[in-house]
Design an enzyme around this catalytic site. Structure first.
Site, PDB file in Angstrom:
ATOM      1  N   GLU A  47       2.057   2.203 -11.177  1.00 55.85           N
ATOM      2  CA  GLU A  47       0.990   3.168 -10.930  1.00 55.85           C
ATOM      3  C   GLU A  47       1.592   4.493 -10.453  1.00 55.85           C
ATOM      4  O   GLU A  47       2.524   4.520  -9.652  1.00 55.85           O
ATOM      5  CB  GLU A  47       0.058   2.621  -9.846  1.00 55.85           C
ATOM      6  CG  GLU A  47      -1.020   3.601  -9.386  1.00 55.85           C
ATOM      7  CD  GLU A  47      -1.829   3.091  -8.203  1.00 55.85           C
ATOM      8  OE1 GLU A  47      -2.941   3.607  -7.990  1.00 55.85           O
ATOM      9  OE2 GLU A  47      -1.357   2.164  -7.493  1.00 55.85           O
ATOM     10  N   LYS A 137      -8.279   5.446 -13.431  1.00 55.69           N
ATOM     11  CA  LYS A 137      -8.692   4.588 -12.328  1.00 55.69           C
ATOM     12  C   LYS A 137     -10.149   4.863 -11.967  1.00 55.69           C
ATOM     13  O   LYS A 137     -10.543   6.006 -11.721  1.00 55.69           O
ATOM     14  CB  LYS A 137      -7.783   4.835 -11.126  1.00 55.69           C
ATOM     15  CG  LYS A 137      -7.842   3.781 -10.035  1.00 55.69           C
ATOM     16  CD  LYS A 137      -6.745   4.047  -9.008  1.00 55.69           C
ATOM     17  CE  LYS A 137      -6.630   2.933  -7.998  1.00 55.69           C
ATOM     18  NZ  LYS A 137      -5.526   3.180  -7.027  1.00 55.69           N
ATOM     19  N   CYS A 171      -4.103  -1.147  -9.589  1.00 59.20           N
ATOM     20  CA  CYS A 171      -4.092  -1.429  -8.153  1.00 59.20           C
ATOM     21  C   CYS A 171      -5.377  -2.113  -7.703  1.00 59.20           C
ATOM     22  O   CYS A 171      -5.748  -3.156  -8.250  1.00 59.20           O
ATOM     23  CB  CYS A 171      -3.815  -0.132  -7.379  1.00 59.20           C
ATOM     24  SG  CYS A 171      -3.110  -0.401  -5.726  1.00 59.20           S
TER      25      CYS A 171
END
Length: 333
Positions: A47, A137, A171
Site C-alpha cells: 500500500e 481505497k 489495508c
C-alpha cells in the site's frame, strides 16, 4: 481448472525512497527484476509504496487549525504523487513489460484536474505494460482521512489472467465485511491485500480471508525505519519523540484457500516472498464452502453494490440535433 496448474507469485516487502517519486520508481524496477528472476508471474508491492505511507506525520492538523509547515509538507507529498495518465504510469508499465509480469502496486494518486485531492490507489498492470485496472481505497483509516479522499464503487476492480482472477482490498478495507463479500462475489481467485498494518492480529485477518473467500491471499507490507525519512521532510515536521526505530516491521505473507500459511510472515527486513500456487486447490477448497454460491442464503441476505462513478461535477451542454436543418424561406404558390 486442472489441479496440476501452478503459478509462482511474489510479494515484495521493501521501503520506497520516501517522498521521492523518481527514486522510488528506480526501486520498483530493481525489486521487480529480483522478483521476476525467481520465475514469478505476479509481483505485488505494498500500500502507498509510491511515494510513501507517511507514518508518524500529522501534516500540521489540529482540530480547528492547520500549520503552514504542514501545508508545505502536504505540497511535497502531493508533488511526488502519481497522476493517471502520466510519466510514472508509463514507467511502471514499462517495468511490467520488461519483466513480463502482472504488476500490482500501491500509489498515492493525485486527482485531475484540481490536483487538490489524493487517493490511496492500487494499480494493476499486465505483462504487456497496459494499465488494466485501479482501485481507490473506499475508506481511509483514522488520520489517513485528513490526507486521502474516498474512492467510489466504480473501482472495485478485478483482472482476469491465465492463472485466475486478481482483485482485493487495501489495508483496513479488509475489515469491511460487505466489501469483502463484494470481492468474493466477483470470483476473486488471488486476493491482493496490500497494507500498512504490521500487527500480529493482521496475520489472523489474512488467514481468515483465505478460508472465508476460498482464495489465495497475498498480504504485503513495507519495512520502514525512521532514519529512512529524508531531511527535507523532517525539517517541516519531526517524528514523535517516542516513535520506534522500526516504524513498520512488515509481516508480508502468502495464504492458501484453506487459510494455511504458504510463505512468511517476513519480519524486520526487506525481502521477496514467493510461493507456487496450486490453482486446482481453488476448486477443491470450494467443495464444502462457497461464500457466494451454495453457502449463501439469498432468500435471507442480499447485498447491493453501487459501481457507478460518482463525479463531483457534471457539465450539461446544449446539443444541436443533427437532423434539424436550417429553416427555409416559404415558397409562393
Amino acid at each position: 481448472m486442472s489441479h496440476a496448474q501452478q503459478v509462482r507469485v511474489a510479494v515484495v516487502q521493501a521501503a520506497p525512497a520516501l517522498f521521492d517519486l523518481e527514486g522510488t520508481l528506480s526501486r520498483v524496477a530493481s525489486w521487480t527484476a529480483r522478483a521476476a528472476g525467481t520465475g514469478a508471474r505476479l509481483v505485488l508491492f505494498p500500500e502507498a509504496f509510491i511515494p510513501a505511507y507517511p507514518r508518524g506525520l500529522g501534516f500540521g492538523f489540529i482540530v480547528g487549525s492547520r500549520s503552514e509547515a504542514g501545508r508545505r509538507l502536504w505540497q511535497l507529498y502531493n508533488e511526488q504523487s502519481v497522476e493517471l495518465p502520466g510519466p510514472a504510469i508509463e514507467r511502471l508499465g514499462g517495468i511490467a513489460r520488461e519483466h513480463c509480469v502482472y504488476l500490482s502496486i500501491g500509489v498515492i494518486e493525485r486527482d485531475r484536474p484540481t490536483r487538490g485531492t489524493l487517493y490511496c490507489t492500487q494499480l494493476y498492470f499486465g505483462p504487456d505494460g497496459v494499465l488494466l485496472a485501479k482501485h481507490r481505497k473506499l475508506k481511509p483509516t483514522g488520520s489517513e482521512r485528513l490526507i486521502w479522499g474516498e474512492g467510489d464503487g466504480s473501482t472495485l476492480s478485478t483482472v482476469d489472467t491465465p492463472f485466475g482472477r486478481l482483485g482485493g482490498l487495501i489495508c483496513w478495507e479488509n475489515y469491511m465485511p460487505l466489501a469483502r463479500a463484494a470481492m468474493y462475489a466477483k470470483g476473486v481467485d488471488i486476493y491482493l491485500a496490500p497494507t500498512a498494518d504490521s500487527r500480529d492480529t493482521w496475520q489472523a485477518t489474512m488467514r481468515h480471508i483465505g478460508s472465508e473467500g476460498r482464495c489465495f491471499v497475498l498480504g504485503c507490507n513495507q519495512f520502514v525505519t525512521r532514519d529512512m525519512y529524508p531531511e527535507e521532510v523532517l525539517r517541516e515536521e519531526a517524528l514523535p519523540a517516542d516513535a520506534p526505530h522500526v516504524l513498520s516491521r512488515g509481516g508480508s505473507v502468502i495464504i492458501s484457500p484453506f487459510g494455511e500459511v504458504l510463505a512468511g510472515p517476513l519480519w524486520n527486513e526487506e525481502g521477496v516472498l514467493t510461493a507456487d500456487l496450486d490453482l486446482g486447490l481453488l476448486t477443491r477448497a470450494r467443495l464444502d464452502f462457497d461464500p457466494c454460491g451454495h453457502y449463501a442464503r439469498p432468500d435471507i441476505f442480499r447485498l447491493e453494490v453501487d459501481e457507478r462513478e460518482r463525479p463531483v461535477t457534471t457539465f450539461l451542454r446544449q446539443e444541436t440535433p443533427r437532423d434539424v436543418a436550417s429553416p427555409l424561406p416559404a415558397r409562393s404558390r
